[in-house]
Design a protein around this motif. Structure first.
Motif, PDB file in Angstrom:
ATOM      1  N   ASP A  24       3.600  -5.953  -8.880  1.00 42.61           N
ATOM      2  CA  ASP A  24       4.334  -6.187  -7.634  1.00 42.61           C
ATOM      3  C   ASP A  24       5.041  -4.917  -7.168  1.00 42.61           C
ATOM      4  OD1 ASP A  24       3.480  -8.821  -7.492  1.00 42.61           O
ATOM      5  OD2 ASP A  24       5.301  -9.615  -8.436  1.00 42.61           O
ATOM      6  N   ASP A  25       5.667  -4.217  -8.108  1.00 47.29           N
ATOM      7  CA  ASP A  25       6.339  -2.961  -7.764  1.00 47.29           C
ATOM      8  C   ASP A  25       5.333  -1.928  -7.270  1.00 47.29           C
ATOM      9  OD1 ASP A  25       8.877  -3.915  -8.403  1.00 47.29           O
ATOM     10  OD2 ASP A  25       8.786  -3.159 -10.464  1.00 47.29           O
ATOM     11  N   LEU A  26       4.186  -1.853  -7.922  1.00 45.08           N
ATOM     12  CA  LEU A  26       3.149  -0.911  -7.499  1.00 45.08           C
ATOM     13  C   LEU A  26       2.648  -1.218  -6.088  1.00 45.08           C
ATOM     14  CD1 LEU A  26       1.088  -0.554 -10.798  1.00 45.08           C
ATOM     15  CD2 LEU A  26       2.539   1.191  -9.736  1.00 45.08           C
ATOM     16  N   LEU A  27       2.523  -2.501  -5.765  1.00 48.17           N
ATOM     17  CA  LEU A  27       2.088  -2.873  -4.412  1.00 48.17           C
ATOM     18  C   LEU A  27       3.119  -2.475  -3.368  1.00 48.17           C
ATOM     19  CD1 LEU A  27       0.464  -6.389  -4.980  1.00 48.17           C
ATOM     20  CD2 LEU A  27      -0.701  -4.271  -4.339  1.00 48.17           C
ATOM     21  N   VAL A  28       4.392  -2.651  -3.687  1.00 47.64           N
ATOM     22  CA  VAL A  28       5.459  -2.246  -2.758  1.00 47.64           C
ATOM     23  C   VAL A  28       5.418  -0.732  -2.545  1.00 47.64           C
ATOM     24  CG1 VAL A  28       7.973  -2.081  -2.482  1.00 47.64           C
ATOM     25  CG2 VAL A  28       6.953  -4.213  -3.260  1.00 47.64           C
ATOM     26  N   LEU A  29       5.285   0.005  -3.637  1.00 46.14           N
ATOM     27  CA  LEU A  29       5.199   1.467  -3.534  1.00 46.14           C
ATOM     28  C   LEU A  29       4.000   1.880  -2.680  1.00 46.14           C
ATOM     29  CD1 LEU A  29       5.984   2.492  -7.211  1.00 46.14           C
ATOM     30  CD2 LEU A  29       7.410   2.956  -5.212  1.00 46.14           C
ATOM     31  N   TYR A  30       2.836   1.301  -2.977  1.00 42.18           N
ATOM     32  CA  TYR A  30       1.620   1.636  -2.249  1.00 42.18           C
ATOM     33  C   TYR A  30       1.769   1.338  -0.754  1.00 42.18           C
ATOM     34  CZ  TYR A  30      -3.200   1.497  -0.617  1.00 42.18           C
ATOM     35  OH  TYR A  30      -4.357   1.714   0.096  1.00 42.18           O
ATOM     36  N   LEU A  50     -15.099  -9.193  -2.878  1.00 37.66           N
ATOM     37  CA  LEU A  50     -15.184  -8.926  -4.303  1.00 37.66           C
ATOM     38  C   LEU A  50     -14.220  -7.846  -4.775  1.00 37.66           C
ATOM     39  CD1 LEU A  50     -19.041  -9.124  -4.719  1.00 37.66           C
ATOM     40  CD2 LEU A  50     -17.346 -10.906  -5.100  1.00 37.66           C
ATOM     41  N   ASP A  51     -13.618  -7.119  -3.851  1.00 44.18           N
ATOM     42  CA  ASP A  51     -12.670  -6.064  -4.197  1.00 44.18           C
ATOM     43  C   ASP A  51     -11.254  -6.647  -4.207  1.00 44.18           C
ATOM     44  OD1 ASP A  51     -11.207  -3.778  -4.598  1.00 44.18           O
ATOM     45  OD2 ASP A  51     -11.918  -2.750  -2.791  1.00 44.18           O
ATOM     46  N   LEU A  52     -10.923  -7.362  -5.283  1.00 43.65           N
ATOM     47  CA  LEU A  52      -9.631  -8.053  -5.349  1.00 43.65           C
ATOM     48  C   LEU A  52      -8.452  -7.088  -5.342  1.00 43.65           C
ATOM     49  CD1 LEU A  52     -10.528 -10.852  -7.925  1.00 43.65           C
ATOM     50  CD2 LEU A  52     -10.535 -10.961  -5.428  1.00 43.65           C
ATOM     51  N   LYS A  53      -8.571  -6.017  -6.103  1.00 46.27           N
ATOM     52  CA  LYS A  53      -7.484  -5.034  -6.151  1.00 46.27           C
ATOM     53  C   LYS A  53      -7.304  -4.362  -4.788  1.00 46.27           C
ATOM     54  CE  LYS A  53      -5.965  -0.952  -8.722  1.00 46.27           C
ATOM     55  NZ  LYS A  53      -6.297  -0.032  -9.812  1.00 46.27           N
ATOM     56  N   GLY A  54      -8.408  -3.966  -4.188  1.00 46.46           N
ATOM     57  CA  GLY A  54      -8.361  -3.339  -2.870  1.00 46.46           C
ATOM     58  C   GLY A  54      -7.774  -4.253  -1.813  1.00 46.46           C
ATOM     59  N   LYS A  55      -8.144  -5.529  -1.864  1.00 48.41           N
ATOM     60  CA  LYS A  55      -7.594  -6.495  -0.904  1.00 48.41           C
ATOM     61  C   LYS A  55      -6.102  -6.674  -1.097  1.00 48.41           C
ATOM     62  CE  LYS A  55      -9.796 -10.303  -1.211  1.00 48.41           C
ATOM     63  NZ  LYS A  55     -10.469 -11.586  -1.100  1.00 48.41           N
ATOM     64  N   ALA A  56      -5.643  -6.740  -2.343  1.00 52.01           N
ATOM     65  CA  ALA A  56      -4.213  -6.913  -2.614  1.00 52.01           C
ATOM     66  C   ALA A  56      -3.424  -5.717  -2.077  1.00 52.01           C
ATOM     67  CB  ALA A  56      -3.971  -7.097  -4.105  1.00 52.01           C
ATOM     68  N   LYS A  57      -3.944  -4.532  -2.318  1.00 54.10           N
ATOM     69  CA  LYS A  57      -3.282  -3.326  -1.824  1.00 54.10           C
ATOM     70  C   LYS A  57      -3.277  -3.302  -0.297  1.00 54.10           C
ATOM     71  CE  LYS A  57      -4.424   0.534  -3.955  1.00 54.10           C
ATOM     72  NZ  LYS A  57      -5.213   1.563  -4.669  1.00 54.10           N
ATOM     73  N   PHE A  58      -4.415  -3.618   0.306  1.00 55.56           N
ATOM     74  CA  PHE A  58      -4.521  -3.600   1.759  1.00 55.56           C
ATOM     75  C   PHE A  58      -3.593  -4.640   2.381  1.00 55.56           C
ATOM     76  CE2 PHE A  58      -6.213  -4.663   5.870  1.00 55.56           C
ATOM     77  CZ  PHE A  58      -6.453  -3.418   6.428  1.00 55.56           C
ATOM     78  N   ASP A  59      -3.556  -5.837   1.803  1.00 57.21           N
ATOM     79  CA  ASP A  59      -2.703  -6.900   2.347  1.00 57.21           C
ATOM     80  C   ASP A  59      -1.223  -6.541   2.249  1.00 57.21           C
ATOM     81  OD1 ASP A  59      -4.964  -8.328   2.991  1.00 57.21           O
ATOM     82  OD2 ASP A  59      -4.818  -9.706   1.294  1.00 57.21           O
TER      83      ASP A  59
END
Length: 90
Positions: A24-30, A50-59
């Protein structure tokens, strides 16, 4: 020290934390970093299913849409400072 200098220093400091922050902290930073450096995310560029990590970061970045560059920089700096206070630097 200017806001940009503080931002640059925070970007260096985040790489020197004693431990890896939570996801969660990494997503906030990103999200705040991207908003500060690139601006608003374009929903047309959202990663595929299929890019779950990429989608989470993008969202996370898309959720910051409309945030000014200065506000994103301030939020990024504040998050890094809180992580340094809780995790510490190497």
């Amino acid at each position: 020290m200017s806001l940009q200098e503080q931002f640059d220093k925070a970007a260096v400091n985040v790489k020197n934390l004693k431990a890896l922050p939570s996801n969660d902290d990494l997503l906030v930073l990103y999200a705040n970093f991207k908003q500060a450096t690139v601006g608003d995310a374009d929903p047309a560029n959202r990663p595929g299913m299929l890019d779950l990590k990429g989608k989470a970061k993008f969202d996370a970045w898309l959720a910051r849409k409309g945030t000014s560059k200065d506000d994103a920089i301030k939020a990024y700096i504040a998050k890094v400072e809180s992580l340094i206070a809780s995790i510490g630097l190497q």
